[in-house]
Design an enzyme around this catalytic site. Sequence first.
Site, PDB file in Angstrom:
ATOM      1  N   THR A   5      99.551  -3.181  28.385  1.00  0.00           N
ATOM      2  CA  THR A   5     100.029  -2.108  27.341  1.00  0.00           C
ATOM      3  C   THR A   5     100.372  -2.662  26.086  1.00  0.00           C
ATOM      4  O   THR A   5     100.190  -3.798  25.899  1.00  0.00           O
ATOM      5  CB  THR A   5     101.343  -1.512  27.976  1.00  0.00           C
ATOM      6  OG1 THR A   5     101.132  -0.984  29.655  1.00  0.00           O
ATOM      7  CG2 THR A   5     102.113  -0.720  27.458  1.00  0.00           C
ATOM      8  N   SER A  15     105.920   6.207  34.796  1.00  0.00           N
ATOM      9  CA  SER A  15     105.553   5.077  33.773  1.00  0.00           C
ATOM     10  C   SER A  15     107.051   4.475  33.773  1.00  0.00           C
ATOM     11  O   SER A  15     108.042   4.881  34.071  1.00  0.00           O
ATOM     12  CB  SER A  15     105.123   5.565  32.794  1.00  0.00           C
ATOM     13  OG  SER A  15     105.171   4.598  31.747  1.00  0.00           O
ATOM     14  N   SER A  16     106.992   3.315  33.394  1.00  0.00           N
ATOM     15  CA  SER A  16     107.985   2.406  32.717  1.00  0.00           C
ATOM     16  C   SER A  16     108.003   2.156  31.115  1.00  0.00           C
ATOM     17  O   SER A  16     108.972   1.675  30.642  1.00  0.00           O
ATOM     18  CB  SER A  16     108.031   0.851  33.429  1.00  0.00           C
ATOM     19  OG  SER A  16     108.293   1.198  34.621  1.00  0.00           O
ATOM     20  N   GLY A  33     104.570  -4.451  29.643  1.00  0.00           N
ATOM     21  CA  GLY A  33     105.075  -5.224  30.383  1.00  0.00           C
ATOM     22  C   GLY A  33     105.320  -4.712  31.822  1.00  0.00           C
ATOM     23  O   GLY A  33     106.339  -4.972  32.554  1.00  0.00           O
ATOM     24  N   GLY A  34     104.875  -3.291  32.068  1.00  0.00           N
ATOM     25  CA  GLY A  34     105.109  -2.828  33.497  1.00  0.00           C
ATOM     26  C   GLY A  34     106.730  -2.251  33.587  1.00  0.00           C
ATOM     27  O   GLY A  34     107.267  -2.143  32.619  1.00  0.00           O
ATOM     28  N   THR A  89      98.673   2.570  27.058  1.00  0.00           N
ATOM     29  CA  THR A  89      98.320   1.584  27.946  1.00  0.00           C
ATOM     30  C   THR A  89      97.111   2.039  28.562  1.00  0.00           C
ATOM     31  O   THR A  89      96.601   3.295  28.716  1.00  0.00           O
ATOM     32  CB  THR A  89      99.454   1.507  28.913  1.00  0.00           C
ATOM     33  OG1 THR A  89      99.200   0.409  30.042  1.00  0.00           O
ATOM     34  CG2 THR A  89      99.586   2.676  29.956  1.00  0.00           C
ATOM     35  N   ASP A 110      99.714   3.402  39.422  1.00  0.00           N
ATOM     36  CA  ASP A 110     101.333   3.478  39.040  1.00  0.00           C
ATOM     37  C   ASP A 110     101.657   4.798  40.109  1.00  0.00           C
ATOM     38  O   ASP A 110     103.022   4.991  40.126  1.00  0.00           O
ATOM     39  CB  ASP A 110     101.424   4.013  37.609  1.00  0.00           C
ATOM     40  CG  ASP A 110     101.604   3.030  36.663  1.00  0.00           C
ATOM     41  OD1 ASP A 110     101.485   1.504  37.090  1.00  0.00           O
ATOM     42  OD2 ASP A 110     101.712   2.877  35.562  1.00  0.00           O
ATOM     43  N   ARG A 151     100.518  10.907  28.841  1.00  0.00           N
ATOM     44  CA  ARG A 151     100.331  10.205  30.261  1.00  0.00           C
ATOM     45  C   ARG A 151      98.820  10.868  31.027  1.00  0.00           C
ATOM     46  O   ARG A 151      98.652  11.820  30.915  1.00  0.00           O
ATOM     47  CB  ARG A 151     101.488  10.299  30.995  1.00  0.00           C
ATOM     48  CG  ARG A 151     101.556   9.447  32.420  1.00  0.00           C
ATOM     49  CD  ARG A 151     101.638   8.158  32.177  1.00  0.00           C
ATOM     50  NE  ARG A 151     101.860   7.437  33.282  1.00  0.00           N
ATOM     51  CZ  ARG A 151     102.036   5.987  33.266  1.00  0.00           C
ATOM     52  NH1 ARG A 151     101.523   5.484  32.351  1.00  0.00           N
ATOM     53  NH2 ARG A 151     102.258   5.361  34.563  1.00  0.00           N
TER      54      ARG A 151
HETATM   55  O1  DON Z   1     103.443   2.843  32.628  1.00  0.00           O
HETATM   56  C1  DON Z   1     103.295   1.931  32.773  1.00  0.00           C
HETATM   57  O2  DON Z   1     104.657   1.661  33.072  1.00  0.00           O
HETATM   58  C2  DON Z   1     102.405   0.809  33.085  1.00  0.00           C
HETATM   59  N1  DON Z   1     101.182   0.953  33.598  1.00  0.00           N
HETATM   60  C3  DON Z   1     102.355  -0.142  31.970  1.00  0.00           C
HETATM   61  C4  DON Z   1     101.491  -1.413  32.246  1.00  0.00           C
HETATM   62  C5  DON Z   1     101.611  -2.621  31.532  1.00  0.00           C
HETATM   63  O3  DON Z   1     102.837  -2.457  30.639  1.00  0.00           O
HETATM   64  C6  DON Z   1     101.086  -3.707  31.771  1.00  0.00           C
HETATM   65  N2  DON Z   1     101.321  -4.476  30.361  1.00  0.00           N
HETATM   66  N3  DON Z   1     101.712  -5.691  30.211  1.00  0.00           N
END
Ligand code: DON
Length: 592
Positions: free
Chosen positions: A401, A472-473, A493-494, A419, A443, A127
């Site tokens: 991501t 992060s997710s 997908g965040g 990501t 984030d 990360r």
């Molecule tokens: O680490 C995370 O959870 C986010 N930065 C991920 C971002 C993400 O998945 C965007 N994509 N679709």
Amino acid sequence: MSVLNIKRYHSVMGAFTRIPVAAVKLKTQGLLQLTTLVLLVAVIASGALLTASTTPITSRRGMVVAAEPLATAVGLEVLRDGGSAVDAAVATALALAVTYPQAGNLGGGGFIIFRPTVGSSVAYDFRETAPAASSRSMFLVDGVYDGDRHHNSHIAVGVPGTVAGLYLAWSDHGRLPWQRLVAPAIGLARNGFLVSHDFAASLAAVLPQMVPYEASVQQFSDGGEPYQAGDRFVQEELASTLERIATEGPAGFYSGRTAQLIEAEMLANGGLITQSDLGNYRPHRSTPVRTSYRGYEIISMPPISSGGTALVQMLNILEGYGLAEFGFGSAQTIHVMTEAMRRAFADRARYLGDPRFNPMMPISRLVSKSYAEELRATIQLGRASSSSPLSFEWPTEGTETTHLSVVDAERQAVSLTYTLEQLYGSKIVVPGAGFLLNNEMGDFNPAPNMTDVEGRIGTDPNLASPGKRMLSSMTPTIVEKNGELFMVTGSPGGRTIINTVLQTIVNVIDFGMNIQEAVDAPRFHHQWLPDRISYERYGLSPDTLTLLESKGHRFVAVDRQGAVQAIRYDASTDILEGAPDRRRAGSTALGY
Ligand code: DON
């Protein structure tokens, strides 16, 4: 397309530097897009490839499932050359940094769960970190939160972790030489590849946001005009950076010319990252979080991702319900899953952040079966709970991501999600170095005490601080059954990632879907705040919505959620099944 051309392509599959030659030839002939071509070749070369079908692709030896076909083919070639799952994942990830710059990256960060054939699974955490000049209130200007500073600026860039993380995983579990794994990415960057329709559309959409950054416009447009499908896309400076990484390893990124170029871009634009921040970056090995779920063993990402912890919490809660009897997509299933999501996301906001900065995080309690029982007792089957930014208590009365999955001949498995945060990250290309920087600082929580009904979180554990990793997710996950590999999964997908991964697992284990059906099935999401279910349009019937409404749920329809790239392993037949996500053009499964 003539047989001759197919044969020519077949013969260059192992030498990616030559692919563009054939591709250009095809372009002039106007016969096929490169993507189609690679897939055709892959059919011939591998005998296993997924086209539109609800039946997963199957293969015996190895499998790679990723978001873009050229990079997937790179991984497959590595497996065929005797590479391990880690070798293939590393080579695919490096190739994605060239062919899928929306999310594939050198300038971002991510996570790997690795499952060896013998011994314990391990988590790799690469990360991004906050630069030394960061602080908890760094996204405030004169006391007022500035969203652009947080998400769209040089200040939004975290110290990248990808190169160090991939190298560490390779040092531990790689079999082929490092340079062999970087070489295909160098070839794709140096010689270029043909722009597909989808990539052209994506580049055209992002171009206006790149306008402030000259190097980005130079790299991602054709002299300021969007690339057209069929154009050849070359990234010379990226190729040179990759060459430094090939010969020097992480030092080719974290020191010397690349580090100087990053620092110069930061200094000239009010950014914070220094050569010292880069030199201090370290990836970590850690122990995955685990739980048992109906006899299956779930292995997922520990903090600094919230993904594994929340996934385990939700599965532990759901184990107490007969989801199979409720039925897939029924109002009762959606209800109990939503209530599990609500509670896990509230705990995420309350407790989770970088463990090195939050030594008291109650992870073992959060993932325990007894805590799940306590939470389950607060769920009413007939009524939705309500979420409040002011309380974490449950009354008892009442953009970008990418994920890739790899399994090798020995059934070692890699689940890798990495990501740049949003699509094309910060949109900032490092001049002279040819790669995009992340905007992962977004984030971190925006500012102290900023939790609100829209879902902004202002709790302490995830406020920015020097050297800290942002929550992060991402939820790279491996599932075992009876000690054997069973499933490899993950998604972008965040915050929706965690729920997407949850549903893929439940779809297989509870609803008996095959892996492709489990990936295809419509998805939904709840994240505590805002207090509503978002669901894929057409994914919930009007009667189901009415039933859920009568319990007190609210809704928003979205176009799509996530992009899972999954593999299932059937130990009884020794067969691998791959399932790319057709929600994202380019998702590809290749096996041999
Ligand atoms: O680490 C995370 O959870 C986010 N930065 C991920 C971002 C993400 O998945 C965007 N994509 N679709």
